[in-house]
Each structure stands twice: as structure tokens, then as C-alpha cells.
Design an enzyme around this catalytic site. Structure first.
Site, PDB file in Angstrom:
ATOM      1  N   LYS A   1       0.471  -0.791  -0.116  1.00 27.45           N
ATOM      2  CA  LYS A   1       0.436   0.194   0.035  1.00 27.45           C
ATOM      3  C   LYS A   1       0.897   1.031  -0.254  1.00 27.45           C
ATOM      4  CE  LYS A   1      -3.805  -2.406   1.939  1.00 27.45           C
ATOM      5  NZ  LYS A   1      -4.265  -2.496   3.382  1.00 27.45           N
TER       6      LYS A   1
ATOM      7  N   ASP B   1     -11.688   2.577   3.769  1.00 31.97           N
ATOM      8  CA  ASP B   1     -11.382   1.239   3.930  1.00 31.97           C
ATOM      9  C   ASP B   1     -13.038   0.833   3.719  1.00 31.97           C
ATOM     10  OD1 ASP B   1      -9.658  -0.775   3.520  1.00 31.97           O
ATOM     11  OD2 ASP B   1      -9.037  -0.848   5.558  1.00 31.97           O
TER      12      ASP B   1
ATOM     13  N   GLN C   1      -5.018  -1.275   9.598  1.00 35.52           N
ATOM     14  CA  GLN C   1      -4.099  -2.920   8.589  1.00 35.52           C
ATOM     15  C   GLN C   1      -5.110  -3.113   9.622  1.00 35.52           C
ATOM     16  OE1 GLN C   1      -3.178  -3.430   5.343  1.00 35.52           O
ATOM     17  NE2 GLN C   1      -4.306  -6.169   6.330  1.00 35.52           N
TER      18      GLN C   1
END
Lengths: 295, 295
Positions: A54, A121, A98
Site C-alpha cells: 500500500k 476502507d 490494517q
């Protein structure tokens, strides 16, 4: 080998390119690059790989990356304090924590603490509610990537019959909501579904997101259907080796389907591309700018 | 006339009775009755009737009702100020703003201003998100009433195939989410669905919520299916009279279905009963008490 291959890798590269192309105009208008903060708690090797990918993708897109690595014994209070700092930081447009988190931290509490307008997200309850009620928000990257591949392949999805296998909050349920909004007639199937093969056989569009290796067989597929395989399962390949396979038995379904995503190289690469896309959209919204077309 | 009649009026009366029975224990523990605030803006006659019915039901249940009638030219700012007052009022557990609102007021903004934990209508985006992600919240009263009637009739819904006709935020979409959570295999059909009769014919459970008089015909129904009719349509009954009918052609479907709700007397009475139920649950949650069983 009748089915067309849906090349998610190529499509994702194109999307990443379009995002990167739009960054300079944003930066010129806003006086700064779009910013994505990525938070990693602990040393999970798979998570570390994702976070590195990422970070690289953010840099390649010309965005500002803010990486925060916290030790595995970080308290929930400390993580929440970091999230609060990132919420308040004007240079941060998107916040990604994460998952999974270490056991002393409640994931729900952390996700709930993220500003919904920085929740790239799409996991926050407010974004789930916006999706459910048809309001603009952020949708999870994986089903968004699936939708983009479907629309690229099929154009309008109006009136098509779609079956989503799996009802997770991260893939199955948002996927069904998005397909309903795209005017598909949508069925959500799951572990309690009776006659799953018969139900899948009705579908013009099949999205498999169950996490069971090669569960979807050729005889489940209506000839010509478009098959999107979200699964990534590592299985024994003999001789002490392993390989990655999807939830779809690719080698046989490819003979029946009209088009199919491979694993790897199908849905997988779309996730990071959609994360960059969501970050750019978040940045534009926060700056009061129109998001670029065609993303 | 093969189908069993699902008597929503009787079930709703029973539910209202169970709520009323639970009120004294709440009041003893919390030192006050559960409180519902109902806000009516303007003079819409149908809305005035609903608000009166709700007020009467609240009183009959032994709850505290707070009725606020505002003139039709109320500004959005004034309505938002009232909502803020009700949010802050410890005696108010539930807030219901009767829709529709006059054109100078944005309904979305008003719903968004209600404390989600007092949103007993279940319309707030946070409650839509909680439902979508399987968290405890408040679900809209009409689909909740449908679910209760189905569970009362069928027991476990696990593995049954359900077709919801209609995808509104108030009925269709939350109904589909609740049925998925109850382990049904759910299809959402709508105006863009192809071969709607064929799709409905698959269903063990049909929920019709489209607002089109008697659209669902006998030949759409799988013999023995359970049919829930959410529609309330006023049609010409000849000789200058009108009558209420549902979205289901009752007189013919009754010969095919296993069970069916009539209109009126089916789903309709459940809505107010579920509003009382949600208000009691809101009161218990706010007071840190367990909600009574069997509601």
C-alpha cells in the site's frame, strides 16, 4: 477454454494510472497531495506485506503516505489516540488501520473511532448505512473493485440476475447492496442456503466470496455467466509446494462461463487500486472539489 | 380459500400487551416511564391521524407521550433545535418525527440530527449501518413487524427462500437484511427485475412492498408459500366508493398461498406495536437494563 479472462491486474493498473493522473490537478487546487495514513500494529508478516504494498502504491500515485508502526503490545487507548490525531490532521484524507489487530484491541472500537469521511476502507457503520440507504460515502475496496470489473465487462448491469455467495460485512453484503443499486436482481446465498448449485445456476453474474477453495463447480454456472472470484485460498500443490486458488474451480468453470476473473490477477489487484481511488475521492470531498470523472 | 390468515391485528394486540406488561418493571427500576416524543409539522390530515393513533397507543401502554405540534411554516432550524432538545431530554427514550415534512425542511437533515439511540423509527444512517453489519440498533417498524409475523407463523426461517419485492430504505432493504440475518436465502426484486413472476414463484416467503394495487397474482405464488403484504393502496370500489387493497391480489392468492396477511389487518397494525416495542427497548438500553424477553 471458452470464457474471456477478466484481467484485474491490467484494469487495476489502468485505474491506478487514472488516479495518479488526477493527483497533480488536486495538488494544484488544494495546495497539497492527497494523504493516506496506514497504521500497522504488531508484526504479522502478511499484514506487513500488505502495508508495504500500500505504501509503495501511494508513493507511485504521487500521494503522501503516512505510515505508523506500533508495537504488538500497543493498548487500545494508545491506538485510539493515534486515530484521533489522524482524524484531526488536515493533511490526512484517508485512514487505514490494517486488520487483524492484536487481541487486546477491539477492532470495532477502532473502526468506529475513524472519521467516516476519512474511512477509505468503507468499514465504518456510517459508511455501511450510507451504502444501505443510497447516500454517498465510502464502500469497501474489494466489492468496489468487483463492481468496476463487472461494469467494464458488461456495461449496464440493469436487470441482470446476480448471485453473491457469502454474506460478510466486508465483501458479500456491500457487494449485494452495490449490485442492487446497479439495478441487478440480487440474491445473497450463504452457508445456510439450500441447493446452492441450483441458485447459482440462475445467475448472469456470480460473485464468490466464501473462502472455500474451488467450491464453485462448472455445473453450478449458467453458460455464458460472468464469474467474479473473490477467494484467495492457499492449497497443497503436492511435492511440498502450495498454490493460490480462488473459490471457483477455474479450470472447469472457464469452459462454461462467458467471462471469469483468475486467481491471482483478478480481484486481488483491484483492492489497492480502489484504496487509492477512495483516498483521492476523500481528498476531493474534503477540499470541496469535484472528484475526477471516470474513477 | 386454502391459505391460513395471518392475523396481524391480533398479533399486534398481543405485542402491545406484552410491552404494556413490561412497563411497570421498567418504571420501578428506572424511576420513570419509557417516553416517546412525537413531532408533527403542519396539518397533513393522514399524518394527524397517525400521530393521534400513536399517542393513544403510547398512553395505553403506560408510557409517557410527548407530542409536539409545529406550524406548517416551521423552519428547518427550529425543527432541528427541537430535535436537539429532545436528544438531550433524559425523559425521552424515543423520537419520532412524522413524515412527510413540509418542503422547506430537508427530511434527511432532520433524521440525521436524531440521536441514533433514540431513533425508534430506525431511519438514521447509523441504524441502517448497524443493521447492515449485524450490530444491535433499531430497525424500521414495518419490516420488523413483518419479520415477527413470519417467525410467529413459521418458527425458524433458516434456509427458506425469500423474495422481497421493493427496495425502499424503509421496507424493502431493511427487510432483506433482516431475512438474511435470519438465515433465509434472500432475493431483492424491484422495478428493473426481469421475469418478476418467475422470480417470485421461487419463494417460500414473499414480502410485497411496492405500492401497486394487487400486482402480485396467484400464478406468481409457489403453492404453500407464506405471503406478507405490506402494500396499502386505496382503489375505486365503484358507486363512488373506495377501498383499501394490498400489493397482493388477495382473493386469488389466498387459494395458492399457505398463509397470507390480509389488508387491512395484516402488517398495518404491527407498525405501531413495533414502535412501542422499540421505545421500550430504547428505554431499557438507555437505563442500562436488559430488554424484556419475547419482544
Amino acid at each position: 477454454m471458452g470464457a474471456a479472462l477478466i484481467d484485474g491486474k491490467a484494469f487495476a493498473a489502468g485505474l491506478r494510472g487514472r488516479v495518479a493522473d488526477a493527483v497533480p490537478a488536486f495538488a494544484a487546487a488544494a495546495g497539497r497531495a492527497p494523504g493516506l495514513a496506514v497504521v500497522l500494529v504488531g508484526e504479522d508478516p502478511a499484514s506487513a506485506v500488505y502495508v508495504r504494498s500500500k505504501g509503495r502504491a501511494v508513493e507511485e500515485a504521487g500521494m503522501a503516505g503516512f505510515e505508523h508502526r506500533l508495537p504488538a503490545d500497543t493498548t487500545q487507548a494508545d491506538l485510539l489516540a493515534l486515530v484521533a490525531t489522524l482524524n484531526a490532521d488536515p493533511a490526512v484524507d484517508g485512514i487505514l488501520v490494517q486488520l487483524p489487530l492484536p487481541p487486546q484491541i477491539a477492532e470495532d472500537a477502532v473502526i468506529a473511532a475513524i472519521d467516516p469521511d476519512k474511512d477509505v476502507d468503507g468499514f465504518h457503520v456510517v459508511n455501511a448505512g450510507r451504502l444501505a440507504t443510497g447516500q454517498a460515502g465510502f464502500v469497501p475496496c474489494t466489492p468496489l473493485g468487483c463492481l468496476m470489473l463487472l461494469q467494464d465487462r458488461l456495461g449496464s448491469l440493469k436487470g441482470l440476475e446476480a448471485v453473491v455467495i457469502g454474506r460478510s460485512n466486508i465483501v458479500g453484503k456491500p457487494m449485494a447492496a452495490m449490485l442492487t443499486q446497479a439495478d441487478c436482481t440480487v440474491t445473497i446465498a450463504h452457508s445456510r442456503t439450500r441447493d446452492l448449485p441450483g441458485i447459482v445456476r440462475r445467475a448472469d453474474i456470480v460473485v464468490a466470496a466464501v473462502g472455500r477453495a474451488e467450491m464453485v463447480r462448472a455445473e453450478w454456472i449458467k453458460p455464458g455467466a460472468t464469474v467474479i472470484d473473490v477467494g484467495i485460498n492457499r492449497i497443497d500443490a503436492g511435492a511440498g509446494k502450495t498454490k493460490l486458488v480462488g473459490d471457483v474451480a477455474y479450470s472447469e468453470v472457464v469452459d462454461v462461463a462467458g467471462a471469469i476473473t483468475p486467481v491471482p490477477g483478478g480481484v486481488g489487484p483491484m483492492t489497492i487500486a480502489c484504496l487509492l481511488r477512495n483516498t483521492l475521492v476523500a481528498a476531493c470531498r474534503r477540499a470541496g472539489l469535484a472528484a475526477p470523472e471516470g474513477l
